[in-house]
Structure formats: structure tokens, C-alpha cells
Write an enzyme that holds these catalytic residues in place. Sequence first.
Site, PDB file in Angstrom:
ATOM      1  N   GLY A   1     -13.159  -6.340   4.265  1.00  0.00           N
ATOM      2  CA  GLY A   1     -14.551  -6.770   4.357  1.00  0.00           C
ATOM      3  C   GLY A   1     -15.155  -6.961   2.973  1.00  0.00           C
ATOM      4  O   GLY A   1     -14.801  -6.257   2.034  1.00  0.00           O
TER       5      GLY A   1
ATOM      6  N   LYS B   1       0.822  -1.213   0.000  1.00  0.00           N
ATOM      7  CA  LYS B   1       0.000   0.000   0.000  1.00  0.00           C
ATOM      8  C   LYS B   1       0.859   1.267   0.000  1.00  0.00           C
ATOM      9  O   LYS B   1       0.487   2.278  -0.598  1.00  0.00           O
ATOM     10  CB  LYS B   1      -0.956  -0.039   1.188  1.00  0.00           C
ATOM     11  CG  LYS B   1      -1.984  -1.160   1.011  1.00  0.00           C
ATOM     12  CD  LYS B   1      -2.751  -1.487   2.275  1.00  0.00           C
ATOM     13  CE  LYS B   1      -3.715  -2.644   2.004  1.00  0.00           C
ATOM     14  NZ  LYS B   1      -4.414  -3.081   3.234  1.00  0.00           N
TER      15      LYS B   1
END
Lengths: 349, 349
Positions: free
Chosen positions: A324, A226
Amino acid sequence: MKLKLAFIGYGVVAQGLTEILLEKKEMLKQNYDFEYSIVAISDIMKGSIYDENGLDMDKILDLVQKGKKIDEYPKGIKGMDSIQTIKKTNADVIVEVTFTDVKTGQPALEHIHTAFDVGKHVVSTNKGPVVKEVRNLLSKAGDNKVYYGFEGVVLAGTPVINLTKYTLAGNKITSFKGIMNGTTNYILTRMEEGMSYEDALKKAQDLGYAEADPTGDVEGLDALGKVVILTNVVLGKKIGWEDVKRTGITKISPEDIAQAKKEKKRWKLIGSAEISQDGRVNAKVEPMKLPLTDPLAGVNEAMNALTFQTDELGPVTIVGPGAGKRETGFSLLIDLLEIHRKMYGESLD
Amino acid sequence: MKLKLAFIGYGVVAQGLTEILLEKKEMLKQNYDFEYSIVAISDIMKGSIYDENGLDMDKILDLVQKGKKIDEYPKGIKGMDSIQTIKKTNADVIVEVTFTDVKTGQPALEHIHTAFDVGKHVVSTNKGPVVKEVRNLLSKAGDNKVYYGFEGVVLAGTPVINLTKYTLAGNKITSFKGIMNGTTNYILTRMEEGMSYEDALKKAQDLGYAEADPTGDVEGLDALGKVVILTNVVLGKKIGWEDVKRTGITKISPEDIAQAKKEKKRWKLIGSAEISQDGRVNAKVEPMKLPLTDPLAGVNEAMNALTFQTDELGPVTIVGPGAGKRETGFSLLIDLLEIHRKMYGESLD
């Protein structure tokens, strides 16, 4: 005008997006003039299906949830592989959500290149291609007048790419730092409460936050990817995996935690990068003791957060979920809404 | 294509925006295809000037900083009042930044209505009109196919309106809570360190955070206005001043602070609103003891923050400055970039 979508890969993220699109169909039309149809799916395990007039996605979800193959869908053309689906269907947008090797970026990388070659937009939650060659891909997308959206690769549906691109537009962003891995943040939160590293890791595994082999999370590899992405995209500096210094959380002891508490600080695994005066990038992932007055120190459990240092506003921090099914599926909707705005403009009514 | 701007009012916020526009001229053109010229200024104290070909803003800033009247500018048409400037100049966008009564919304309200009547966009940092009749103004802007931007009225340049409108688009937002007043947050931070309320207020006044009469801040009136705005704009529920319960921070004692510390909590002045099951709005401003695990508890000094409860992502929090000349001026640039996108579209290159 409807956006026509084709899914390449149909795992949980794709299903999460499908659920959102089905449940919010009316709301998306009413609030954003956004209409869609899903014309094709190609999944290496579940089979493939194409109907230029659109698929009945309730039926598809039902098949998938019953563990059946997508081929059992009663109509349409079957058997097209991913490349054929990208090239030969009438889809405007390729939703690329295959299971992809994060190191090589394949097969997603080939899918994205193919889509750009035939003038189709791509939205994707695959980190591999972004880490590997985001600047090349963005430039190719620009040359082909198509859009490449990958909001989901950093903090799932918590909007960070779009935040820097639109809502913080006009600022010069010179550095960022953040909590970009929910698993390690969960473990550190438990350790702060007195749990040992081993017990906290076990609990994270029980809850499905950490995998059986937790290396990617606890050694900082996930956060490193990231950092590479944000450095390339937000700071505009070309770096790769090898340019980021990395330390994980496995060496943090209960004594370290106690010592930080005494100093009114809290350990967090921080990914960061900054541009120095001479234009070089200093990028790293490492556990840091943050003072409790730092907005990132208050971000606990599996929550993620990013602070961008801007020239006009100083530090601006966003806090939200980083993983999620629904949350990651939602990140694709952010990109789809952006493509819709670009293709059809925004009305002033 | 250049956006042509007219300033109505030319105080610190207008000057802040001017500085940003001058310093970032090249960057705005290169990154966003954004070009502008400032064609008119009308200020009740400093005079007015109009040149349809654009003003030399370095000269204007120089006059203003020397305490001279804008009328001393060597060319152009002088003496137009605010209404004439809105109606008769060739400006596309009215930058409404007058000194306005927050209760009546005047004279800003009349300026905004006039601009819409003649088909001009408005960007404004004036809270009054938004608190008073934002829904009416947005609907009138829509009917007249113009844009009404007021990003700066909540947290200055920290993007909250645009965050909910674009980057969180697709979510249903059912509640928000936040620290929306920097002065009171500064005072509470000092009290947490052991200072008395009186000393902390004095220090806030010395630093220019609090005014000589601090009522608007410490009694929660400023935060209340922002709760009204966010409830109308983000939750889509029509409420007014009178619908918000309000308690300020003046009754918080050193004992309250100490007690919160014992409970691992921290006092914050929180503005919030939520839609209940039956569709009613529960809106209030009150000091709350937040657990240190709440992202808002870590927001200290004069910093502001807002948490939006979304259906797809759960709570998403943004933290940033809530005041300042440059920061508030910058909020107008966010709105101008948005108008530019709407007028000229976004390219995919």
C-alpha cells in the site's frame, strides 16, 4: 533540531510519506519532538529541485498530481542528478525510493553507498540492496556512524525489523515463518471460498494486487526475497537467493483445498527459515497446510503475518498489511523516527 | 556504564528476571552494551541485603531455592526495609515486584512514589498502581526525569506497551480489542473441543492456569484491569474500573459453542475500548463470537493477543504469551533495555 531530507526518486511511496509528514507535522512535533524539512528531490522522470531552506511540499505534491515536472517549482536549484543531490545538498537523511532492479539492486545500491561515503543516513524501501548485500551495507553504515533503515522491505509499514530489534530485544530468535505476500494470500482466500485459481488471480489483478505478469508473486519470488532479508537481518546468517528452496502456489488444485478443509487445515504460502542444531540455515518458500489453530491460519485476504520463535517468549506473531502507498510510506517514518531518537536522544519528560 | 538495580520483592517474577540476567550477561553486553549489577534486595518474607558493589546473584538464587533467608548471604548490610532500600541504596533503578493488592495498589504505589521522589527509575509488573493512577505516575516520572516501565502488566513479556510507543509510533490508535486472559482462553479452547465448562475449569486449575477461586479470571476482572490500563496508556483517555462494562464466560453453554461453530465463529473473551466520534470511550469485557477470519479467532490455548486499530496501517495484531515466570521476568528486561537506551543513548556503530 530539524532532520533535513532529500528524496531520491519521487513515486507513490515518496508521495505517501510526504502526505503523512504534511498531515502529521504538528503531531510528530508534539509527541516525538520530531521536526523535518525536505530540502531536495531528484527523480529521473520528474526532474529535480534543491532549496537548502526547505521546499514547499504542498506545491510539489500539487505539481506531481497535475502530471507536471518538479522543475516547474518557482525557486531553488534545478537539474542536479541523484548522485549530486546525495553529495552536494545539506540533507542529513537520504530517502532512497527509486525504481530499482531487484536482482542487481541498482541504481539504489550506488545511491546508498554514496550516501554512506559522505556520512548521510539512508532510509529506503528498496528490496534489491537489502537482498544483495545487507550485511555489508549495515557494517559500512556502522563504520561511517550513520543509520540504514529499511523497515518497509518486508511487510511495508507493519513493523517487523524494528519489532525484532527493539521490542523483542533480549530474545534469541532461532526461526521465523510467515505469510509475506498479500497477492497469493488473497488468491488462496478466494480459492478457499470455491473460486478457481484462474478466477482468483484475475480478481487479484482487477484489484491491483497482482501485476499483469504475476510470476513474482505466485511463484514465490517476492516471498523468497523477504526470507533472504529476514535470515540475514534477524537470524544473523548470511544467505543469498540461491540458498532458499522455492515452490509457488500455481499447482494448488481445488482438490487440495478441499482435502485441507477436511483435515481442518488451510493452505498458506509460507516463507520460513530456521537455524538447525549444527548452525546451518534451512530456508524455504512453499505452500503449507496449516492447522486452523495456528495463528497464521487465521490471516486472510491480502493481510500478512510473521511468527518469530523466541527463546524467552516462545512464538510471537505480528499481523498487519504488507503493501500500500500510505502503508509503505509509513515504514519510512518508522525509520526516520528511529534516526531522530539516535541523533537527538529521547527525553524523559 | 552499569545500571544498578534494587529488587523490592523477590518472588518468582524477580527470580525469573535474575535467571535471564545471569544467563544472558554476555549477550546483553555484546548486543546492547547493557551491563548491570544488582545491589540490593528487600523482601518482606525473605529478608533484605545491600552491597553497593553488587551481590553475587548465583548465591542469592541458591539461598532462595533452598528456602533459606536472603539474610544468610555472607556479606553486606542487612535489615533495610523496602523504603530504606529505595531511598538509601545506590541503585539507579527500582525493580518493584512486591505482592500487591490490585485494588488499592499498595504497597507498590508507595514504593513507586518514593522512588520517583528520590529520582530513581522504576520497572514493575504490578498492575495495581497502573490501573489506579498511571497517568499521574507517568506525569510525576516525567517531572522527575525518571522512567516508569510496566510492559509486563498487560501481556507479560509480549511487548504491547513498547509496541505502541515505539514500533507503531506515528500512528493514531483509536481502538483496541484483544484476548488478554490466558485462563479463559484455555477454557474456551477446551469447550470448543466438547468439554464442559466445569471440566475445562478443573483442567485449567490442575495445570496451574486458574486459581482455586477462579473469579478474577472467569468473571473478566483480570481482563478489565488490562482494558483500563490500555485505555489510559495507549488511547490516552482517563478511565477507571467503574467505566468498563463487564461480562465473564461462566454463562457460555455447550449450545452456545455449537451454535457459534455452525456460524463459522468462535467464542472469545474480548477486552476492548474505542473512542467514539464525540471523544467518549466505550470500554468493555465480554464474550464475543468472532468470525474465523478474524486474526483473534485463531488464537487458542492460553495464548493472548491484541489488535490495535491504527490510522496508517489499519489493524495490527500481536500474538504471544500472557503469563509465566520467565515471560513476565522478561518484560522487566524490555523496560531495563529502554532505560539503558535513554540513559546512555544508542550508538550508531
